[in-house]
Each structure stands twice: as structure tokens, then as C-alpha cells.
Design a protein around this motif. Structure first.
Motif, mmCIF file in Angstrom:
data_model
loop_
_atom_site.group_PDB
_atom_site.id
_atom_site.type_symbol
_atom_site.label_atom_id
_atom_site.label_comp_id
_atom_site.label_asym_id
_atom_site.label_seq_id
_atom_site.Cartn_x
_atom_site.Cartn_y
_atom_site.Cartn_z
ATOM 1 N N PHE A 83 0.868 -1.171 0.000
ATOM 2 C CA PHE A 83 0.000 0.000 0.000
ATOM 3 C C PHE A 83 0.907 1.223 0.000
ATOM 4 O O PHE A 83 1.604 1.458 0.988
ATOM 5 C CB PHE A 83 -0.891 0.029 1.241
ATOM 6 C CG PHE A 83 -1.970 -1.018 1.223
ATOM 7 C CD1 PHE A 83 -3.052 -0.903 0.361
ATOM 8 C CD2 PHE A 83 -1.904 -2.104 2.067
ATOM 9 C CE1 PHE A 83 -4.049 -1.857 0.347
ATOM 10 C CE2 PHE A 83 -2.900 -3.065 2.055
ATOM 11 C CZ PHE A 83 -3.977 -2.943 1.192
ATOM 12 N N ILE A 93 3.462 -5.077 2.086
ATOM 13 C CA ILE A 93 2.740 -5.986 2.987
ATOM 14 C C ILE A 93 3.372 -7.375 2.946
ATOM 15 O O ILE A 93 3.769 -7.907 3.959
ATOM 16 C CB ILE A 93 1.246 -6.056 2.633
ATOM 17 C CG1 ILE A 93 0.632 -4.656 2.610
ATOM 18 C CG2 ILE A 93 0.498 -6.932 3.623
ATOM 19 C CD1 ILE A 93 0.626 -3.939 3.941
ATOM 20 N N PRO A 143 1.365 -13.792 12.482
ATOM 21 C CA PRO A 143 1.069 -12.850 13.567
ATOM 22 C C PRO A 143 0.100 -11.771 13.083
ATOM 23 O O PRO A 143 -0.024 -11.556 11.880
ATOM 24 C CB PRO A 143 2.440 -12.234 13.884
ATOM 25 C CG PRO A 143 3.456 -13.058 13.189
ATOM 26 C CD PRO A 143 2.768 -13.772 12.082
ATOM 27 N N SER A 144 -0.558 -11.090 14.017
ATOM 28 C CA SER A 144 -1.491 -10.031 13.631
ATOM 29 C C SER A 144 -0.778 -8.945 12.844
ATOM 30 O O SER A 144 0.354 -8.591 13.154
ATOM 31 C CB SER A 144 -2.116 -9.400 14.870
ATOM 32 O OG SER A 144 -2.873 -10.360 15.526
ATOM 33 N N GLY A 145 -1.446 -8.442 11.830
ATOM 34 C CA GLY A 145 -0.892 -7.343 11.061
ATOM 35 C C GLY A 145 0.083 -7.755 9.980
ATOM 36 O O GLY A 145 0.712 -6.918 9.363
ATOM 37 N N THR A 146 0.217 -9.074 9.715
ATOM 38 C CA THR A 146 1.127 -9.498 8.642
ATOM 39 C C THR A 146 0.452 -9.501 7.284
ATOM 40 O O THR A 146 1.055 -9.894 6.306
ATOM 41 C CB THR A 146 1.663 -10.923 8.881
ATOM 42 O OG1 THR A 146 0.610 -11.721 9.368
ATOM 43 C CG2 THR A 146 2.823 -10.922 9.830
ATOM 44 N N GLY A 147 -0.803 -9.083 7.248
ATOM 45 C CA GLY A 147 -1.451 -9.013 5.933
ATOM 46 C C GLY A 147 -2.196 -10.272 5.542
ATOM 47 O O GLY A 147 -2.331 -10.566 4.360
ATOM 48 N N LYS A 148 -2.713 -10.999 6.524
ATOM 49 C CA LYS A 148 -3.496 -12.194 6.199
ATOM 50 C C LYS A 148 -4.826 -11.810 5.563
ATOM 51 O O LYS A 148 -5.243 -12.401 4.568
ATOM 52 C CB LYS A 148 -3.745 -13.024 7.470
ATOM 53 C CG LYS A 148 -2.472 -13.457 8.171
ATOM 54 C CD LYS A 148 -2.751 -14.335 9.373
ATOM 55 C CE LYS A 148 -3.563 -13.663 10.457
ATOM 56 N NZ LYS A 148 -2.877 -12.534 11.118
ATOM 57 N N SER A 149 -5.480 -10.798 6.158
ATOM 58 C CA SER A 149 -6.751 -10.360 5.570
ATOM 59 C C SER A 149 -6.520 -9.780 4.180
ATOM 60 O O SER A 149 -7.324 -9.996 3.277
ATOM 61 C CB SER A 149 -7.417 -9.313 6.460
ATOM 62 O OG SER A 149 -7.693 -9.852 7.722
ATOM 63 N N VAL A 150 -5.411 -9.067 4.044
ATOM 64 C CA VAL A 150 -5.081 -8.518 2.727
ATOM 65 C C VAL A 150 -4.897 -9.658 1.727
ATOM 66 O O VAL A 150 -5.353 -9.576 0.580
ATOM 67 C CB VAL A 150 -3.805 -7.650 2.801
ATOM 68 C CG1 VAL A 150 -3.313 -7.262 1.418
ATOM 69 C CG2 VAL A 150 -4.062 -6.402 3.638
HETATM 70 N N1 LIG Z 1 -6.967 -0.803 2.365
HETATM 71 C C1 LIG Z 1 -5.783 -0.639 2.993
HETATM 72 N N2 LIG Z 1 -5.042 0.472 2.776
HETATM 73 C C2 LIG Z 1 -3.841 0.650 3.377
HETATM 74 N N3 LIG Z 1 -3.305 -0.228 4.243
HETATM 75 C C3 LIG Z 1 -3.981 -1.351 4.533
HETATM 76 C C4 LIG Z 1 -5.261 -1.612 3.920
HETATM 77 N N4 LIG Z 1 -5.706 -2.808 4.379
HETATM 78 C C5 LIG Z 1 -4.758 -3.254 5.234
HETATM 79 N N5 LIG Z 1 -3.721 -2.400 5.329
HETATM 80 C C6 LIG Z 1 -2.503 -2.588 6.135
HETATM 81 O O1 LIG Z 1 -1.988 -3.862 5.869
HETATM 82 C C7 LIG Z 1 -1.455 -4.457 7.032
HETATM 83 C C8 LIG Z 1 -1.987 -5.847 7.201
HETATM 84 O O2 LIG Z 1 -3.345 -5.816 7.528
HETATM 85 P P1 LIG Z 1 -4.239 -7.112 7.711
HETATM 86 O O3 LIG Z 1 -4.259 -7.901 6.456
HETATM 87 O O4 LIG Z 1 -5.566 -6.652 8.218
HETATM 88 O O5 LIG Z 1 -3.483 -7.935 8.834
HETATM 89 P P2 LIG Z 1 -3.950 -9.289 9.537
HETATM 90 O O6 LIG Z 1 -2.878 -10.256 9.228
HETATM 91 O O7 LIG Z 1 -4.014 -8.993 10.995
HETATM 92 O O8 LIG Z 1 -5.276 -9.661 8.966
HETATM 93 C C9 LIG Z 1 -1.815 -3.535 8.181
HETATM 94 O O9 LIG Z 1 -0.644 -2.845 8.555
HETATM 95 C C10 LIG Z 1 -2.823 -2.578 7.608
HETATM 96 O O10 LIG Z 1 -2.643 -1.298 8.152
#
Ligand SMILES: Nc1ncnc2c1ncn2[C@@H]1O[C@H](COP(=O)(O)OP(=O)(O)O)[C@@H](O)[C@H]1O
Ligand SMILES: [Mg+2]
Lengths: 317, 253
Positions: free
Chosen positions: A14, A19, A38-45
Motif C-alpha cells: 500500500f 505488505i 502474527p497479527s498485522g502481517t497481511g493475512k486479511s489482505v
Molecule cells: N486498504 C488498505 N489500505 C492501506 N493499508 C492497509 C489496507 N488494508 C490493510 N492495510 C494494512 O496492511 C497491514 C496488514 O493488515 P491485515 O491484512 O488486516 O493484517 P492481519 O494479518 O491482521 O489480517 C496492516 O498494517 C494494515 O494497516
């Protein structure tokens, strides 16, 4: 019967913040995979990239011959019909009750009559144990119920691929184990490809056929469950066994001094590999492998005490 | 440094997306009616309350000024012009943005962070067509009617103040209406109100749908949407007024 997802060299950032980079893996058809990190590693992304909600910078995601990363908007809508997705908090539509939420995809995408819809919705609600809560609004129920409602909504269109975003976060251990059992039972029943994203180690140790570990902006390892659970690779070993000794520190990586101080410390032994969670019907899933099969085929001796029934699931730190 | 330019660009691209989705069927009639009702219900009373002092202040100011010129016979006309052309649309838009727009941004923002919008897209539904188009149309329609309300209440307030506080004669006030004011003044007021309603709704939806980072992100989105709308309104109002004065020569000049 489930379809395969082939991810090749995927990179996502981003703006200036990377990520993860160069993620390559193949999620086999019909199997359960867990992506751990771990949390915040971009799994949801990662999940959102797989369904085309986010565009990767480079790389490809091929499903049934279509590359999600570069296909047209129209093809994307077609491909998405293969997916059922459980978002982190269920993502129920706040203005509709549970029944209408779960009926929503059917009303939008099929020409089924209301009575046919009713039959399917009630069947799915029964499946996730939510019968009797049809008239509740999403705001009125607990987080665990919202997640289960999200699963029901994700299942009504008979998906070939089901993605779960942290099905176990925010739930107590008992609910988590019920939900994990539900996931395994569902896989046995519909044979779809399952990808679960989580940071919960117990889920990762017991539920999937394959595990991937997302760490420090890359995919540290991906492979059969027994391969990762018996791995000596420091990051994998530390994370999957919840140990303090290893390259992972409180905030990302440990620095050289800390690693130096740990150098002479003996690594704690690998804990035994637990049995994989079986469907409650007792009939093995199609993709299920025999316990210890991978270790034997690859000449790896599993840690002592592995694959014993009723062994303790908790890992020693 | 270039960030505001980029934002303006994506905002405009968003506007084009909304325009495209406007023609996609099926039209979301239910959502449109619900939203119109909702926006009207949060704006009507504050608008009426704001319009009375607005009309009164304008009547007092204009009345005082005009007396110095010795042109009392134009008092009514000048107040009407000021209310209908400027005060009406601006008051309408400020309330649409402040009350309606902030509610829209908060609603879409919380849907965004609950991932409802993602869930919709995965289910093959375009949130712009489903949620944004009805809101934009609703805001435009409500702005149209609110503008009428502000004009009537404002002119009425001006009349009362002029007659009671400034010893104007009721007949002269009414009779002077047509001296300076003309029908196009009424139209431009309405056109402005509708355009301001459009801007308020587009900005609110854009900010809401791009909210990020938890509940605080939603608060920020609401805040920014109101501020951006206000800024845009004054710029657009200036441009529209200038164009109008060029196109339609003022009467009796
Ligand atoms: N739409 C977005 N725009 C900018 N940054 C994002 C966006 N979505 C997620 N991020 C960043 O990507 C990183 C990973 O987020 P996320 O996938 O939610 O982690 P997790 O592994 O906990 O699911 C976070 O630092 C978040 O701030
Ligand atoms: Mg997440």
C-alpha cells in the motif's frame, strides 16, 4: 468438488509500505489449508487479494484458468460466484435480520421461489446451529453467532472455495473448538477447497491438511501439516510451537544481541504432533491423510508421543 | 504535496462511477425513498430554524444599507434576491452536508469497517449502484425542496422584520419584489441547491466508503466529509454566481 488456487509470485504493498512479497503456493482442490501469521502481517489482505477485492502489485492468482489479478471486471464477478467468504466479524448486513441476510445471495443470484429459498436458508442455519434466531438483527447477537451466520451466508450458493478470515478470533476456547469441528464437518460434506486465515496455533495444529506461515513480509513455508509441525526451521518451529526462543521477538525480529544471548540456550524439544481433527460422522474426509503418513513417506521421525489419541492439545512453552 | 490533487482526482473518478451506475437497472427505489425520508427528517427542522434568522439578518442589513441610499422602495426586492440566490442554496447545502452528509458518511463508514461493503462486492453487488446512487439522488431531491422551504421562510422572516422593526410598509415590500428580482433568479437558486446536494452526497459517500482503521477512521471520515463539502460549496457557489451574472443580466440596472 472444489477447485485449485494457484498463486504465483504475488506481491502487495500500500503506497510505500510493503505488505508481503513473492508469495507462491498452490492450494489444492478440496483440501483444508490454514494460513498462519502474527497479527498485522497481511493475512486479511491476502484473502481480499484472492477474491479480487484488492489488486496485487505483481503476480498471478489462477483459478480454473482465469487470472484474478488481471482479468476483466466481468470475469471477476463470474469467478466470485465460486467463492463463499466468511469475513472477520461476519460482515452481516446490519439493516437485515439473519434470515434475510442468509437469503440475500439466493434472492440476488437465483430465480428460486421464496419457499425454495426458505428451505435452503433453514437448512444452512441448522447446519451452523442458528435455527430459531431468524428474526434477530446482527447487532443483537454475539460475535460467535455472527461468525456462524456469516458461514451460513457464505454457503448458500454452494461454493467451490470457502475462505475464512479468523473464524476463531474473539471466541472462547470452547466455541473455537466447536467452530473448528464445524469447519471440518463442512469440508467433509461439501468437499470444497477451504482456506482459513488465523493466528491461533491450536487451529493451525489440528484442523488443516496444509499449513502456510506468513511472517516478516513473506511466506516462510507452505506444505503438509506434518511437514511444518516437524520442521526444524527456526521461524516455523518457534511460531508453530509458541516458543520464546527463536528469531521472532516481541516486536518483529530480535536483534543480533538478543540472538547472541540465546545462542547457547537449548531449543526446547518439538512437542508431539497432535491427531488431525476428524469429521464428527467418523467418515474420513476425501482429502484426509493417514496420521504420520507424510513423516513416514519422507523419512522424518515425528517427535515422540505424536499421533496418540487423547493427547494433550496444549503445547509446552 | 500532491496528495490533495490525487484526492481530487479520485473524488472525480468516484463521481464518474456514480454517474455510470445511475443508469444501471434495477433502480433501488426502496433505498431511495428510505434515504429521502431519512435526510429530510434530519434536515427540515434545523433548516427552518436557520432560515428565519437568515432572512431576518439579511432584511436588517439590506434594509439599513438601502435606507442610506434612499432607495427604500427596493428593500423587498433586494432581500428576496439575497435570500433566493445566495442564502437559500447555501443554508440548504450547509444543512444537507452537516446533518445529512455526516449521517451518510457515518453509515457507509461503519459498513466499510464491518466489511459489509466487501461482502457485497463478493456477492457480486456493486455498492455504488446499490447504496450510493439512491443516497445521491435523495440528497439532491431533498435539497431541492429544502431550498424552497428556506426561500419561503427566509422571505417571510425578512418581511416580518422589515415591516415590524424597520417600519417598512407591507405593501411597498411586496410590490417591490418584481422591481429587481426575476424568475431566473428563482431557477438559479434551485439549480444551485440541487448541485450542492449532489456535492454533499458524493463527498459523504466517497469519504464513508474509503474510511479505514476502525471506529476512529469513521469519525475522521465524517469530519473530513463535512469540511471538504463546505470548502467545495463556497468555491462552486462563487463560480456558479459569476457564470449566472454573466449569462442573465440583472434587472433594472
Ligand atoms: N486498504 C488498505 N489500505 C492501506 N493499508 C492497509 C489496507 N488494508 C490493510 N492495510 C494494512 O496492511 C497491514 C496488514 O493488515 P491485515 O491484512 O488486516 O493484517 P492481519 O494479518 O491482521 O489480517 C496492516 O498494517 C494494515 O494497516
Ligand atoms: Mg485480519
Amino acid at each position: 468438488m472444489g477447485v485449485e488456487i494457484k498463486v504465483d509470485n504475488l506481491t502487495k504493498s500500500f503506497g510505500k509500505s510493503l505488505i508481503w512479497a513473492d508469495v507462491s503456493l498452490t492450494i489444492p482442490a478440496g483440501e483444508i489449508c490454514v494460513m498462519l501469521g502474527p497479527s498485522g502481517t497481511g493475512k486479511s489482505v491476502f484473502l481480499k487479494t484472492l477474491i479480487g477485492l484488492l489488486k496485487p502489485d505483481t503476480g498471478s492468482i489462477v483459478i480454473e484458468g482465469t487470472d484474478i489479478a488481471s482479468c476483466s471486471e466481468k470475469d471477476l464477478y463470474e469467478i466470485r460466484k465460486l467463492f463463499g467468504v466468511l469475513f472477520q466479524d461476519g460482515a452481516m448486513f446490519g439493516s437485515m435480520n439473519l434470515y434475510d441476510n442468509i437469503a440475500f445471495p439466493l434472492r440476488e443470484h437465483t430465480k428460486k421461489s421464496e419457499s425454495q429459498i426458505r428451505e435452503i436458508v433453514l437448512e444452512k442455519m441448522d447446519l451452523v446451529g442458528l435455527l430459531g434466531t431468524e428474526d434477530k438483527l446482527p447487532g443483537e447477537i454475539s460475535g460467535g453467532m455472527r461468525k456462524r451466520a456469516g458461514i451460513a451466508r457464505g454457503l448458500v450458493l454452494d461454493p467451490e472455495i470457502v475462505l475464512f478470515d479468523e473464524p476463531d478470533s474473539g471466541l472462547d476456547p470452547v466455541r473455537t473448538s466447536f467452530l473448528n469441528q464445524l469447519i471440518v464437518d463442512l469440508n467433509a460434506q461439501i468437499d470444497a477447497t477451504f482456506l482459513i486465515v488465523t493466528h491461533d496455533i491450536n487451529t493451525a495444529r489440528t484442523v488443516p491438511d496444509n499449513i502456510g506461515l506468513l511472517y516478516h513480509k513473506h511466506l516462510a513455508m507452505f506444505g503438509p501439516r506434518e511437514m511444518l509441525l516437524s520442521s526444524e526451521e527456526p521461524v516455523v518451529r518457534q511460531f508453530l510451537n509458541a516458543q520464546r526462543v527463536g528469531p521472532i521477538g516481541m516486536s518483529e525480529e530480535k536483534d543480533a544481541d538478543e540472538l547472541e544471548a540465546e545462542k547457547d540456550q537449548d531449543l526446547p524439544p518439538l512437542p508431539p504432533i497432535p491427531m488431525q481433527l476428524e469429521p464428527s460422522s467418523g467418515i474420513p474426509r476425501r482429502s484426509q491423510r493417514e496420521p504420520g503418513g507424510w513423516c513416514r513417506d519422507n523419512g522424518v521421525t515425528p517427535p515422540p508421543g505424536s499421533f496418540e489419541a487423547n493427547m494433550s492439545m496444549t503445547t509446552k512453552v | 504535496m500532491l496528495k490533495p490533487v490525487g484526492t481530487a482526482g479520485t473524488l472525480f473518478a468516484f463521481f464518474l462511477d456514480v454517474l455510470r451506475a445511475l443508469f444501471r437497472r434495477p433502480f433501488q427505489l426502496r433505498e431511495f425513498i428510505q434515504q429521502s425520508w431519512f435526510i429530510a427528517s434530519v434536515t427540515i427542522i434545523p433548516t427552518a430554524l436557520v432560515a428565519i434568522p437568515f432572512g431576518a439578518v439579511i432584511a436588517l442589513q439590506v434594509g439599513g444599507l438601502i435606507k442610506q441610499f434612499g432607495a427604500q422602495s427596493f428593500t423587498g426586492s433586494a432581500s428576496v434576491l439575497a435570500v433566493i440566490q445566495q442564502a437559500g442554496p447555501i443554508a440548504t447545502a450547509l444543512l444537507i452536508a452537516g446533518a445529512g452528509g455526516s449521517a451518510i458518511a457515518a453509515d457507509l463508514g461503519s459498513r466499510k469497517i464491518r466489511e459489509e461493503l466487501d461482502a457485497m462486492m463478493v456477492l457480486g453487488i456493486d455498492p455504488i449502484q446499490r447504496l450510493v446512487v439512491p443516497r445521491v439522488l435523495a440528497a439532491m431531491m431533498v435539497a431541492f425542496f429544502l431550498n424552497g422551504l428556506v426561500s419561503v421562510v427566509g422571505v417571510g422572516g425578512g418581511y416580518v422584520f422589515n415591516v415590524i422593526l424597520q417600519d417598512g410598509t407591507p405593501g411597498a415590500y411586496l410590490a417591490s419584489f418584481t422591481a429587481l428580482a426575476q424568475l431566473p433568479d428563482l431557477y438559479v437558486g434551485l439549480v444551485k441547491a440541487v448541485i450542492f446536494g449532489l456535492i454533499a452526497a458524493i463527498v459523504a459517500c466517497y469519504k464513508g466508503m474509503n474510511a479505514g482503521g476502525g471506529p476512529k477512521g469513521v469519525g475522521d471520515a465524517v469530519n473530513e466529509s463535512v469540511v471538504i463539502t463546505f470548502l467545495l460549496l463556497f468555491v462552486v457557489n462563487f463560480v456558479l454566481s459569476t457564470i449566472y451574472l454573466q449569462l442573465v443580466p440583472p434587472k433594472g440596472g
